[in-house]
Scaffold this active site. Structure first.
Site, PDB file in Angstrom:
ATOM      1  CE  LYS A  35      -4.246   2.597   3.329  1.00 26.48           C
ATOM      2  NZ  LYS A  35      -3.531   3.803   3.564  1.00 26.48           N
ATOM      3  CB  CYS A  36       3.005  -2.902   0.766  1.00 27.90           C
ATOM      4  SG  CYS A  36       4.096  -4.307   0.476  1.00 27.90           S
ATOM      5  N   GLY A  37       4.129  -3.843   3.608  1.00 31.34           N
ATOM      6  CA  GLY A  37       5.312  -3.883   4.456  1.00 31.34           C
ATOM      7  C   GLY A  37       6.537  -3.284   3.785  1.00 31.34           C
TER       8      GLY A  37
END
Length: 183
Positions: A35-37
């Site tokens: 759930k990271c850029g």
């Protein structure tokens, strides 16, 4: 001289895996998050894996929830997410900590071998990370700790750490070094 082959890790089901199993391969060891850029880098990592795996290249994926709680869920749910969204086929291991007193020993070794490599400031997220980390520690760049998700360590066929890439580094820069090591 110590190498990564001196370490064992846990696969996502909790079974011990000696990194000697990857002897004579070029490896990219990565701490990841779902759930990271930077999560779309899974797609680029899979492309590298598919392109070079038959030549002796492997990606070793270690999910880590230490940066912004961006790897929630169980080891199995993380694995299913990566397969469903990015079609990843490379080995995925048990979720680990990469910094702190209870960091995975492999990652302590990797950090000892290669400290912080610096951001590629052309990347749009680099300035955000630099500002955020500077606020918490003005001297963060001098410490070998892993700064964020998708930090990558390149390992040669002898198990030696030859390079560290921060998550802002372009994948083509990494690919060039992989190709050199496969020769």
């Amino acid at each position: 001289m110590r190498t990564i082959y001196d370490f064992s890790v846990k696969d996502r089901k909790g079974k011990d895996v000696s990194l000697k199993e990857y002897a004579n391969e070029v490896l990219l060891i990565v701490n990841t998050a779902t759930k990271c850029g930077f999560t779309p880098q899974y797609e680029e990592l899979e492309k590298l894996y598919e392109k070079y795996h038959s030549q002796g290249f492997n990606v070793l994926d270690f999910p880590c929830n230490q940066f912004g709680q961006q790897a929630p869920g169980t080891d199995e749910s993380i694995h299913e997410f990566c397969k469903a969204n990015f079609g990843t086929e490379f080995p995925r291991f048990k979720k680990v900590k990469v910094n702190g007193d209870d960091a995975e020993p492999l990652f302590n070794f990797l950090k000892e071998q290669k400290g912080f490599a610096g951001w590629n400031m052309e990347h749009p997220i680099a300035h955000i990370l630099d500002d955020m980390l500077t606020k918490t520690d003005a001297n963060y760049k001098e410490k070998p700790d892993i700064k964020w998700n998708f930090t990558k360590f390149l390992i040669n066929k002898k198990g030696q750490v030859v390079a560290r890439f921060e998550p802002t580094e372009k994948m083509d820069v990494i690919e060039k070094q992989i190709v050199e090591l496969l020769k």
